[in-house]
Motif scaffolding. Sequence first.
Motif, PDB file in Angstrom:
ATOM      1  N   ALA A   1     -32.576  56.558  83.762  1.00 21.28           N
ATOM      2  CA  ALA A   1     -32.941  57.979  83.738  1.00 21.28           C
ATOM      3  C   ALA A   1     -31.840  58.869  83.177  1.00 21.28           C
ATOM      4  CB  ALA A   1     -33.329  58.428  85.146  1.00 21.28           C
ATOM      5  N   THR A   2     -30.624  58.329  83.022  1.00 21.40           N
ATOM      6  CA  THR A   2     -29.477  59.105  82.495  1.00 21.40           C
ATOM      7  C   THR A   2     -28.614  58.155  81.645  1.00 21.40           C
ATOM      8  OG1 THR A   2     -28.203  58.548  84.485  1.00 21.40           O
ATOM      9  CG2 THR A   2     -29.336  60.658  84.516  1.00 21.40           C
ATOM     10  N   CYS A   3     -29.031  57.893  80.413  1.00 25.27           N
ATOM     11  CA  CYS A   3     -28.402  56.749  79.718  1.00 25.27           C
ATOM     12  C   CYS A   3     -26.946  56.988  79.318  1.00 25.27           C
ATOM     13  CB  CYS A   3     -29.250  56.282  78.546  1.00 25.27           C
ATOM     14  SG  CYS A   3     -29.297  57.390  77.153  1.00 25.27           S
ATOM     15  N   GLY A   4     -26.529  58.248  79.086  1.00 23.12           N
ATOM     16  CA  GLY A   4     -25.110  58.528  78.826  1.00 23.12           C
ATOM     17  C   GLY A   4     -24.556  57.672  77.694  1.00 23.12           C
ATOM     18  N   ASN A   5     -23.570  56.843  78.003  1.00 22.79           N
ATOM     19  CA  ASN A   5     -22.995  55.961  76.972  1.00 22.79           C
ATOM     20  C   ASN A   5     -23.654  54.590  76.941  1.00 22.79           C
ATOM     21  OD1 ASN A   5     -21.132  57.763  75.836  1.00 22.79           O
ATOM     22  ND2 ASN A   5     -19.709  57.418  77.525  1.00 22.79           N
TER      23      ASN A   5
ATOM     24  N   ASN B   1     -24.124  52.184  79.321  1.00 27.15           N
ATOM     25  CA  ASN B   1     -23.662  51.019  80.106  1.00 27.15           C
ATOM     26  C   ASN B   1     -24.781  50.435  80.960  1.00 27.15           C
ATOM     27  OD1 ASN B   1     -20.720  50.985  79.482  1.00 27.15           O
ATOM     28  ND2 ASN B   1     -20.895  53.070  80.247  1.00 27.15           N
ATOM     29  N   ASP B   2     -25.499  51.305  81.663  1.00 28.40           N
ATOM     30  CA  ASP B   2     -26.606  50.800  82.494  1.00 28.40           C
ATOM     31  C   ASP B   2     -27.771  50.339  81.624  1.00 28.40           C
ATOM     32  OD1 ASP B   2     -25.329  51.310  84.933  1.00 28.40           O
ATOM     33  OD2 ASP B   2     -25.978  53.402  84.914  1.00 28.40           O
TER      34      ASP B   2
ATOM     35  N   ASP C   1     -32.059  60.718  78.023  1.00 25.61           N
ATOM     36  CA  ASP C   1     -30.902  61.614  78.138  1.00 25.61           C
ATOM     37  C   ASP C   1     -31.240  62.902  77.394  1.00 25.61           C
ATOM     38  OD1 ASP C   1     -27.709  60.866  79.015  1.00 25.61           O
ATOM     39  OD2 ASP C   1     -28.066  62.787  77.997  1.00 25.61           O
ATOM     40  N   ILE C   2     -30.674  64.021  77.886  1.00 30.26           N
ATOM     41  CA  ILE C   2     -30.940  65.305  77.224  1.00 30.26           C
ATOM     42  C   ILE C   2     -29.956  65.571  76.096  1.00 30.26           C
ATOM     43  CG2 ILE C   2     -32.143  66.434  79.146  1.00 30.26           C
ATOM     44  CD1 ILE C   2     -29.426  67.724  79.888  1.00 30.26           C
ATOM     45  N   GLN C   3     -28.927  64.701  75.934  1.00 27.32           N
ATOM     46  CA  GLN C   3     -27.940  64.919  74.868  1.00 27.32           C
ATOM     47  C   GLN C   3     -28.148  63.904  73.751  1.00 27.32           C
ATOM     48  OE1 GLN C   3     -23.846  66.169  75.958  1.00 27.32           O
ATOM     49  NE2 GLN C   3     -24.323  65.309  77.969  1.00 27.32           N
TER      50      GLN C   3
ATOM     51  N   SER D   1     -35.664  65.150  79.085  1.00 26.96           N
ATOM     52  CA  SER D   1     -35.238  65.174  80.485  1.00 26.96           C
ATOM     53  C   SER D   1     -36.041  64.148  81.290  1.00 26.96           C
ATOM     54  CB  SER D   1     -35.464  66.573  81.064  1.00 26.96           C
ATOM     55  OG  SER D   1     -35.206  66.559  82.446  1.00 26.96           O
ATOM     56  N   HIS D   2     -35.384  63.582  82.295  1.00 22.88           N
ATOM     57  CA  HIS D   2     -36.082  62.575  83.105  1.00 22.88           C
ATOM     58  C   HIS D   2     -37.212  63.173  83.929  1.00 22.88           C
ATOM     59  CE1 HIS D   2     -32.018  63.174  85.273  1.00 22.88           C
ATOM     60  NE2 HIS D   2     -32.833  64.096  85.704  1.00 22.88           N
TER      61      HIS D   2
ATOM     62  N   ASN E   1     -27.514  57.638  87.079  1.00 19.65           N
ATOM     63  CA  ASN E   1     -26.089  57.867  87.255  1.00 19.65           C
ATOM     64  C   ASN E   1     -25.912  59.356  87.065  1.00 19.65           C
ATOM     65  OD1 ASN E   1     -23.305  56.716  87.314  1.00 19.65           O
ATOM     66  ND2 ASN E   1     -24.471  54.927  86.612  1.00 19.65           N
TER      67      ASN E   1
ATOM     68  N   TYR F   1     -22.088  64.496  84.883  1.00 16.79           N
ATOM     69  CA  TYR F   1     -21.887  64.755  83.454  1.00 16.79           C
ATOM     70  C   TYR F   1     -21.356  63.500  82.765  1.00 16.79           C
ATOM     71  CZ  TYR F   1     -17.194  65.476  85.323  1.00 16.79           C
ATOM     72  OH  TYR F   1     -16.008  65.310  85.991  1.00 16.79           O
TER      73      TYR F   1
HETATM   74  N1  SAM Z   1     -25.193  55.820  82.973  1.00 17.97           N
HETATM   75  C1  SAM Z   1     -24.394  56.423  81.946  1.00 17.97           C
HETATM   76  C2  SAM Z   1     -23.536  55.373  81.271  1.00 17.97           C
HETATM   77  O1  SAM Z   1     -23.691  54.192  81.552  1.00 17.97           O
HETATM   78  O2  SAM Z   1     -22.717  55.734  80.430  1.00 17.97           O
HETATM   79  C3  SAM Z   1     -23.626  57.625  82.418  1.00 17.97           C
HETATM   80  C4  SAM Z   1     -24.487  58.793  82.756  1.00 17.97           C
HETATM   81  S1  SAM Z   1     -23.640  60.331  82.876  1.00 17.97           S
HETATM   82  C5  SAM Z   1     -22.842  60.224  84.422  1.00 17.97           C
HETATM   83  C6  SAM Z   1     -24.964  61.445  83.164  1.00 17.97           C
HETATM   84  C7  SAM Z   1     -25.851  61.679  81.963  1.00 17.97           C
HETATM   85  O3  SAM Z   1     -27.018  62.371  82.407  1.00 17.97           O
HETATM   86  C8  SAM Z   1     -25.254  62.527  80.856  1.00 17.97           C
HETATM   87  O4  SAM Z   1     -25.240  61.796  79.652  1.00 17.97           O
HETATM   88  C9  SAM Z   1     -26.189  63.736  80.742  1.00 17.97           C
HETATM   89  O5  SAM Z   1     -26.398  64.184  79.430  1.00 17.97           O
HETATM   90  C10 SAM Z   1     -27.467  63.164  81.336  1.00 17.97           C
HETATM   91  N2  SAM Z   1     -28.423  64.170  81.836  1.00 17.97           N
HETATM   92  C11 SAM Z   1     -28.167  65.376  82.395  1.00 17.97           C
HETATM   93  N3  SAM Z   1     -29.326  65.969  82.759  1.00 17.97           N
HETATM   94  C12 SAM Z   1     -30.333  65.116  82.412  1.00 17.97           C
HETATM   95  C13 SAM Z   1     -31.754  65.174  82.515  1.00 17.97           C
HETATM   96  N4  SAM Z   1     -32.362  66.220  83.072  1.00 17.97           N
HETATM   97  N5  SAM Z   1     -32.476  64.123  82.049  1.00 17.97           N
HETATM   98  C14 SAM Z   1     -31.852  63.038  81.493  1.00 17.97           C
HETATM   99  N6  SAM Z   1     -30.503  62.940  81.354  1.00 17.97           N
HETATM  100  C15 SAM Z   1     -29.762  63.962  81.819  1.00 17.97           C
END
Ligand code: SAM
Length: 191
Positions: free
Chosen positions: A27-31, A33-34, A52-54, A80-81, A102, A105
């Motif tokens: 739900a928050t793929c970021g970089n 890893n998960d 991810d929203i970014q 957004s998730h 996860n 930020y």
């Molecule tokens: N799991 C990731 C990894 O393995 O690198 C790290 C996640 S990081 C802590 C949190 C992520 O959530 C950020 O990349 C951010 O852009 C994303 N995020 C924030 N709000 C969100 C939303 N409403 N829906 C989906 N992603 C979101």
Amino acid sequence: MKLEGVLPFARTLLRSFCEEGDIVIDATCGNGNDTLFLSKLVGESGHVFAFDIQEHAIENSKQRLVDHHANHNVTFYHASHDELTTQLPSDLHTKVTAAIFNLGYLPGSDKSITTTGSSTIGAIEQLLQLLKPEGVIILVIYHGHEEGKREKELVMNYVKQLDQKQAHVLQYEFINQKNDPPFVVAIEKRG
Ligand code: SAM
């Protein structure tokens, strides 16, 4: 230390709930890893849907998967998730085995772009419909930053009031560590 750390514990849970062929969500793929971990876990016959929203988080995650030759079973959504239900193919509704969040930020990126209580709760509500019975939602909650504190309060209030006939809710946390360490909440949908 023999006690399992919070992040390894989240993965232990994913391993125990998931098998090859499953449908899972990052739900928050970021970089990524998960996303990579889930891609390997569910294998060629499974599928990962990653949100991810970014835009650059999506790009980083895609690159990580390509680097590990694991991009065949992942679909990314720059969304957004809390749009899960509308984004996910409708034939997969009620077939999801696991989702991981996860929260917070993206490390090394803009700290003002962070998950929030309202969208996280919105996504959990949708997932409780989308999960198959005995599926799991795993939240890694980071509350060292201002928005994280607000999010923690909202999310914890929400998960604590979930009907125990609908879900089992667990918290895994080191309670004597300094500096607001992250903790895990796992929500298992009852059969
Ligand atoms: N799991 C990731 C990894 O393995 O690198 C790290 C996640 S990081 C802590 C949190 C992520 O959530 C950020 O990349 C951010 O852009 C994303 N995020 C924030 N709000 C969100 C939303 N409403 N829906 C989906 N992603 C979101």
